[in-house]
Design an enzyme around this catalytic site. Structure first.
Site, PDB file in Angstrom:
ATOM      1  N   LYS A  19       0.866  -1.182   0.000  1.00 35.64           N
ATOM      2  CA  LYS A  19       0.000   0.000   0.000  1.00 35.64           C
ATOM      3  C   LYS A  19       0.898   1.226   0.000  1.00 35.64           C
ATOM      4  O   LYS A  19       1.811   1.324   0.831  1.00 35.64           O
ATOM      5  CB  LYS A  19      -0.849   0.026   1.276  1.00 35.64           C
ATOM      6  CG  LYS A  19      -1.795  -1.142   1.375  1.00 35.64           C
ATOM      7  CD  LYS A  19      -3.134  -0.806   0.770  1.00 35.64           C
ATOM      8  CE  LYS A  19      -3.999  -2.038   0.807  1.00 35.64           C
ATOM      9  NZ  LYS A  19      -5.176  -1.960  -0.024  1.00 35.64           N
ATOM     10  N   GLU A  72      -1.950   0.337  -8.607  1.00 41.26           N
ATOM     11  CA  GLU A  72      -3.402   0.552  -8.653  1.00 41.26           C
ATOM     12  C   GLU A  72      -3.737   2.006  -8.356  1.00 41.26           C
ATOM     13  O   GLU A  72      -3.285   2.537  -7.341  1.00 41.26           O
ATOM     14  CB  GLU A  72      -4.110  -0.305  -7.585  1.00 41.26           C
ATOM     15  CG  GLU A  72      -4.126  -1.781  -7.863  1.00 41.26           C
ATOM     16  CD  GLU A  72      -4.773  -2.557  -6.717  1.00 41.26           C
ATOM     17  OE1 GLU A  72      -5.758  -2.074  -6.102  1.00 41.26           O
ATOM     18  OE2 GLU A  72      -4.288  -3.662  -6.419  1.00 41.26           O
ATOM     19  N   ASP A 132      -9.019  -0.288 -10.015  1.00 38.97           N
ATOM     20  CA  ASP A 132      -9.722  -0.981  -8.925  1.00 38.97           C
ATOM     21  C   ASP A 132     -10.999  -0.182  -8.630  1.00 38.97           C
ATOM     22  O   ASP A 132     -12.081  -0.552  -9.100  1.00 38.97           O
ATOM     23  CB  ASP A 132      -8.794  -1.069  -7.699  1.00 38.97           C
ATOM     24  CG  ASP A 132      -9.459  -1.673  -6.475  1.00 38.97           C
ATOM     25  OD1 ASP A 132     -10.618  -2.092  -6.559  1.00 38.97           O
ATOM     26  OD2 ASP A 132      -8.813  -1.737  -5.401  1.00 38.97           O
ATOM     27  N   LYS A 136     -13.189  -7.010  -7.239  1.00 42.17           N
ATOM     28  CA  LYS A 136     -13.564  -7.332  -5.862  1.00 42.17           C
ATOM     29  C   LYS A 136     -15.046  -7.706  -5.879  1.00 42.17           C
ATOM     30  O   LYS A 136     -15.924  -6.837  -5.788  1.00 42.17           O
ATOM     31  CB  LYS A 136     -13.346  -6.120  -4.955  1.00 42.17           C
ATOM     32  CG  LYS A 136     -11.882  -5.750  -4.703  1.00 42.17           C
ATOM     33  CD  LYS A 136     -11.797  -4.717  -3.599  1.00 42.17           C
ATOM     34  CE  LYS A 136     -10.391  -4.524  -3.083  1.00 42.17           C
ATOM     35  NZ  LYS A 136      -9.556  -3.751  -3.996  1.00 42.17           N
TER      36      LYS A 136
HETATM   37  O1  LIG Z   1      -6.064  -6.590  -3.360  1.00 41.38           O
HETATM   38  C1  LIG Z   1      -5.407  -7.193  -2.470  1.00 41.38           C
HETATM   39  O2  LIG Z   1      -4.317  -7.737  -2.693  1.00 41.38           O
HETATM   40  C2  LIG Z   1      -5.906  -7.257  -1.077  1.00 41.38           C
HETATM   41  C3  LIG Z   1      -7.174  -6.530  -0.838  1.00 41.38           C
HETATM   42  C4  LIG Z   1      -7.045  -5.040  -0.713  1.00 41.38           C
HETATM   43  O3  LIG Z   1      -6.015  -4.485  -0.966  1.00 41.38           O
HETATM   44  C5  LIG Z   1      -8.217  -4.308  -0.253  1.00 41.38           C
HETATM   45  C6  LIG Z   1      -9.095  -4.983   0.574  1.00 41.38           C
HETATM   46  C7  LIG Z   1     -10.228  -4.364   1.032  1.00 41.38           C
HETATM   47  C8  LIG Z   1     -10.487  -3.070   0.674  1.00 41.38           C
HETATM   48  C9  LIG Z   1      -9.626  -2.375  -0.157  1.00 41.38           C
HETATM   49  C10 LIG Z   1      -8.492  -2.984  -0.636  1.00 41.38           C
HETATM   50  C11 LIG Z   1      -7.629  -2.196  -1.578  1.00 41.38           C
HETATM   51  O4  LIG Z   1      -7.452  -2.611  -2.714  1.00 41.38           O
HETATM   52  O5  LIG Z   1      -7.154  -1.151  -1.191  1.00 41.38           O
HETATM   53 MG   LIG Z   2      -7.023  -1.058  -4.325  1.00 43.49          MG
END
Ligand SMILES: O=C(O)CCC(=O)c1ccccc1C(=O)O
Ligand SMILES: [Mg+2]
Length: 324
Positions: free
Chosen positions: A135, A192, A215, A237
């Site tokens: 992140k 992302e 995303d 997702k």
């Molecule tokens: O995408 C992944 O590898 C894990 C999941 C993840 O990052 C995520 C999980 C829940 C909510 C938001 C996010 C995100 O993409 O920031």
């Molecule tokens: Mg994301």
């Protein structure tokens, strides 16, 4: 003969799980059980706070109404349902129909949430593709750039996935890129959503040569999958997208456009996460899904996640809030 149950769950989270601006102490959701004669299918309905529009309570009420019609023999009206409800119910129907293969892809892209040095060590032991997710956008952009650079220098074969969750202005995104040496940029599989708007993110990809993935944009009104310069992947997702059918359509459009589809978690319990691993093995067999979220929980639900030591709560221990 149809029958159904709706279970309610609450699972404790690890301390320090932050969703956007909110600490998530307890994960709340519902499990639906659809029965037809001797066959059974499960689905998880778990709106994610700060990401889903609907609350857990609203989702539960809607799910119960829809189950009431389903047991009478009516079809589920998934098109008008909340995304989390549409996903959980359609997944339960798919499992009931025997349509979800049992083999799962349990490889994960490890999420770096703490000390980067720990992740470097974990990756050096990882067989096969070395994929990791970091992140970014939470601290200084310059620091993020240095961390990315450090990973790529330490593990030259790495395929880094970075996620800025639309946090950066174009200037901040540039500051990040400046610290990732040009020859290292190919080590970034994708970043992302670097910027607040898709237009700024596209411009960033063109200016820096760093590939990006959508995303949040996938859930924007009117989104269509298309091949665009600098875009390499689409993150799906399912809990936030909706029906399994819509997810299948997105995967197909992504592949037709020559892009990579990445099935990703919305912090489902181990029950839902296992189904996502099965969905990923089935639909995106060559891609490591983004499912490294079990570690954010303090307990599992019914189906254990491979190699997790967390205690498992059985469905039979949960409250059945409705059945028929
Ligand atoms: O995408 C992944 O590898 C894990 C999941 C993840 O990052 C995520 C999980 C829940 C909510 C938001 C996010 C995100 O993409 O920031
Ligand atoms: Mg994301």
């Amino acid at each position: 003969m149809r029958s159904a149950k709706l279970y309610q769950y609450q699972l404790p989270m690890d301390t320090g799980v932050i969703l956007r601006d909110q600490r998530l102490v307890t994960r709340e959701g519902w499990i639906v059980e659809l029965c037809n004669g001797d066959t059974v299918g499960y689905g998880e309905i778990a709106p994610l706070p700060e990401f889903s529009q609907e609350t857990a309570e609203q989702a539960g009420e809607q799910a119960q109404k829809m189950l009431e019609s389903w047991v009478k023999g009516e079809a589920l009206e998934l098109a008008s349902a909340f995304p989390s409800v549409a996903f959980g119910l359609s997944m339960a129907e798919l499992e009931l129909a025997g349509g979800l293969p049992s083999e799962g892809n349990y490889q994960v892209a490890p999420l770096c949430s703490g000390d980067p040095d720990d992740l470097v060590e974990e990756l050096s032991k990882m067989p096969g593709d070395k994929v990791a997710k970091i992140k970014v956008g939470m601290y200084e952009a310059v620091r993020d750039g240095m961390v990315a650079n450090m990973f790529i220098e330490a593990i030259p074969a790495i395929r880094l996935r970075l996620d800025a969750n639309r946090k950066w202005t174009p200037l901040k995104a540039q500051q990040f890129a400046k610290y990732v040496k040009p020859e290292h940029r190919a080590g970034i599989a994708f970043l992302e959503e670097p910027c607040k708007t898709p237009e700024d993110s596209l411009a960033f990809a063109l200016e820096t040569g760093i590939n990006i993935a959508w995303d949040e944009t996938v859930r924007d009104e009117g989104f269509e999958v298309k091949a665009e310069p600098g875009v390499v992947a689409i993150v799906i997702k399912p809990t936030l997208v909706g029906t399994v059918q819509r997810c299948l359509e997105l995967v197909k459009q992504t592949h037709d456009a020559g892009l990579t589809a990445v099935i990703s978690s919305s912090m489902e319990s181990s029950l839902g996460l296992n189904q996502l691993a099965r969905f990923a093995a089935w639909q995106t067999p060559a891609v490591i899904p983004g499912l490294d979220t079990m570690q954010l929980f303090k307990a599992q639900l019914e189906t254990p996640w491979p190699n997790s030591n967390l205690p498992v709560t059985a469905l039979s221990e949960l409250e059945v809030v409705w059945q028929n």
